[in-house]
Design an enzyme around this catalytic site. Structure first.
Site, PDB file in Angstrom:
ATOM      1  N   ASP A 269     -12.654  15.740 -33.452  1.00  0.00           N
ATOM      2  CA  ASP A 269     -12.736  14.418 -34.084  1.00  0.00           C
ATOM      3  C   ASP A 269     -13.746  14.367 -35.227  1.00  0.00           C
ATOM      4  O   ASP A 269     -13.847  13.333 -35.903  1.00  0.00           O
ATOM      5  CB  ASP A 269     -13.125  13.352 -33.051  1.00  0.00           C
TER       6      ASP A 269
ATOM      7  N   ASP B 189      -7.017  18.479 -34.539  1.00  0.00           N
ATOM      8  CA  ASP B 189      -6.569  17.198 -33.998  1.00  0.00           C
ATOM      9  C   ASP B 189      -5.290  16.853 -34.750  1.00  0.00           C
ATOM     10  O   ASP B 189      -5.331  16.446 -35.910  1.00  0.00           O
ATOM     11  CB  ASP B 189      -7.613  16.099 -34.189  1.00  0.00           C
TER      12      ASP B 189
ATOM     13  N   ASP C 203       1.993  14.487 -31.839  1.00  0.00           N
ATOM     14  CA  ASP C 203       0.876  15.360 -31.456  1.00  0.00           C
ATOM     15  C   ASP C 203       1.348  16.785 -31.178  1.00  0.00           C
ATOM     16  O   ASP C 203       0.815  17.755 -31.728  1.00  0.00           O
ATOM     17  CB  ASP C 203       0.174  14.816 -30.207  1.00  0.00           C
TER      18      ASP C 203
ATOM     19  N   THR D 164      -4.526   7.459 -33.019  1.00  0.00           N
ATOM     20  CA  THR D 164      -3.157   7.215 -32.549  1.00  0.00           C
ATOM     21  C   THR D 164      -2.710   5.770 -32.765  1.00  0.00           C
ATOM     22  O   THR D 164      -1.563   5.528 -33.138  1.00  0.00           O
ATOM     23  CB  THR D 164      -3.033   7.571 -31.056  1.00  0.00           C
TER      24      THR D 164
ATOM     25  N   GLU E 239      -6.110  19.844 -28.634  1.00  0.00           N
ATOM     26  CA  GLU E 239      -6.118  18.838 -27.571  1.00  0.00           C
ATOM     27  C   GLU E 239      -4.972  19.000 -26.569  1.00  0.00           C
ATOM     28  O   GLU E 239      -5.129  18.736 -25.381  1.00  0.00           O
ATOM     29  CB  GLU E 239      -6.061  17.440 -28.201  1.00  0.00           C
TER      30      GLU E 239
ATOM     31  N   ILE F 228      -2.992  14.447 -34.499  1.00  0.00           N
ATOM     32  CA  ILE F 228      -2.952  13.042 -34.936  1.00  0.00           C
ATOM     33  C   ILE F 228      -4.230  12.381 -34.458  1.00  0.00           C
ATOM     34  O   ILE F 228      -4.362  12.005 -33.294  1.00  0.00           O
ATOM     35  CB  ILE F 228      -1.731  12.275 -34.394  1.00  0.00           C
ATOM     36  N   ASP F 229      -5.199  12.260 -35.361  1.00  0.00           N
ATOM     37  CA  ASP F 229      -6.451  11.581 -35.057  1.00  0.00           C
ATOM     38  C   ASP F 229      -6.300  10.125 -35.464  1.00  0.00           C
ATOM     39  O   ASP F 229      -6.075   9.819 -36.630  1.00  0.00           O
ATOM     40  CB  ASP F 229      -7.586  12.235 -35.843  1.00  0.00           C
TER      41      ASP F 229
END
Length: 428
Positions: free
Chosen positions: A369, A209, A121, A214, A144, A211-212
């Protein structure tokens, strides 16, 4: 002087006089013609049209040609740089996430140890923001992560920095377009913290994002690196990097798509610019591969349709989704996968409908997202709304505070899906 010569001179003089009169009259007519569009002089306008018609026709034709050419050029060039930078930034960040998976996360089956996700991330966010700030320094960014944790955890910071400084594209020109390498670890922390915009309805705002999905990332399933540009609250550019989706747009969604993906034949970038359609291209490690247009698949028989939903029951009410599918006449089991890879999958026709049904009245979806996926589906011929049929509103901050749930489907059947969704939810 003979009589004949005198007559010839008079005739010539008379001809010159009448020519001058005709010239002055024509000039007056032309002047009046200028006002004929404002003041009614029908007869004079008619005369003027004979005198100026050819010139006006040529001028109008030229103006039309120039306008058409300018419009086409503007449409093809608008947000061209933003799209190129976004695609390359996502490609570079996706390369880092794959390194994290193979070096640190492979074999992990739970999120108890969050370090692989944390490293991915932070690292991906740093690379993307660095590229955006190198090219669009005045733009705001909604992301984020913030770097406070890394300032207190030096070993974790150093792990991330080692990955960030050594992750590059194999194409030097592409790497330079992204601004090149980050100077040092301290600069990396400052860059990560530049994702602190509150969002809103004014100006240019990127949403990230890194890493959408996880859990999908940890299990070797579906996840996405997501980047979208909003201008005055409206999504203009969207890019999704999906390292574990098949490159082949025609590949059907398999039941095991959420786990144990191999690298072979995998990795795709979906992208869209408002009003210019959606594309897919292989996810590479250098410059951008050639892309091709994608479109949602027309649904001729609802019984043959397939729908995607989240793997996690906490993200979407799967029981209600099953009732909706049954009421629509869908006979195929749902395909469950993490992340905005669902948006990309239905945009290229591998799936048909995406349902994300609210599980809590208080929960608010995050804009990162959905922003990129929302635009990509709409540009591929779909419609995306909440369960009430309202467009997703990205202008109210960092969340979709005005929306509940998400329904994405081909435009031709979207109203039908919404109707059934509302009927089923009304019975709950």
């Amino acid at each position: 002087m003979t009589v004949d010569k005198i007559k010839q001179q008079k005739k010539a003089s008379s001809h010159t006089f009448y020519s001058k009169i005709l010239f002055v009259f024509s000039l007056i007519v032309l002047i009046l013609a200028i006002f004929s569009s404002r003041i009614s002089f029908p007869r004079l306008s008619l005369i003027a049209s004979h005198l100026t018609g050819s010139a006006n026709t040529i001028t109008a034709t030229s103006r039309s040609t120039i306008t058409t050419t300018s419009t086409q050029k503007m449409a093809s060039s608008q947000y061209a740089k933003e799209l190129e930078v976004a695609q390359l930034a996502v490609q570079r960040a996706a390369r880092l996430t794959k390194r994290v998976f193979h070096e640190k996360a492979k074999g992990t089956v739970s999120k108890d140890d969050k370090s692989p996700v944390t490293i991915g991330d932070f690292g991906a966010q740093a690379l993307i923001i660095s590229a955006l700030k190198a090219n669009f320094p005045s733009d705001e960014i909604v992301a984020e992560e913030e770097a406070a944790q890394l300032r207190e955890d030096t070993p974790l910071r150093d792990q991330i920095w080692e990955l960030v400084k050594s992750t590059k594209l194999d194409d030097e020109a592409a790497e330079q377009l992204l601004g090149g390498a980050i100077k040092d670890a301290d600069a990396m922390l400052e860059i990560i913290d530049q994702g602190n915009s509150k969002g809103g309805a004014k100006g240019r705002i990127w949403t990230i994002d890194p890493i959408d999905g996880t859990k999908g990332f940890l299990r070797g399933g579906q996840y996405a690196v997501c980047l979208g540009l909003m201008v005055d609250g409206d999504v203009k550019v969207g890019v999704l990097g999906c390292p574990n989706l098949p490159v082949d747009d025609a590949a059907p969604l398999a039941a095991d798509i959420g786990t144990n993906a191999t690298d072979e034949g995998r990795g795709v970038i979906f992208s869209a610019v408002q009003g210019q359609g959606a594309t897919s291209r292989p996810l590479g490690t250098a410059g951008l591969a050639e892309g091709k247009s994608i479109a949602m698949k027309p649904i001729t028989e609802m019984s043959n349709a397939s729908f995607c939903e989240s793997v996690e029951a906490g993200h979407s009410d799967q029981g209600v989704a099953g009732q909706i599918a049954q009421k629509l006449g869908i006979t195929k089991p749902s395909v469950r996968m993490d992340s905005q890879a669902k948006y990309g999958s239905i945009a290229r026709g591998a799936g048909d409908i995406y349902l994300r049904l609210p599980t809590s009245k208080s929960y608010q979806e995050k804009i990162w997202d959905h922003a990129a996926g929302d635009l990509i589906v709409r540009e591929a011929g779909g419609q995306v709304t909440d369960v009430s049929g309202n467009r997703l509103d990205f202008s109210v901050g960092r969340t979709l505070a005005e929306n509940k749930g998400v329904i994405a489907a081909p435009a031709a059947v979207h109203d039908q899906v919404i109707k059934v969704v509302q009927e089923v939810l009304g019975q709950q």
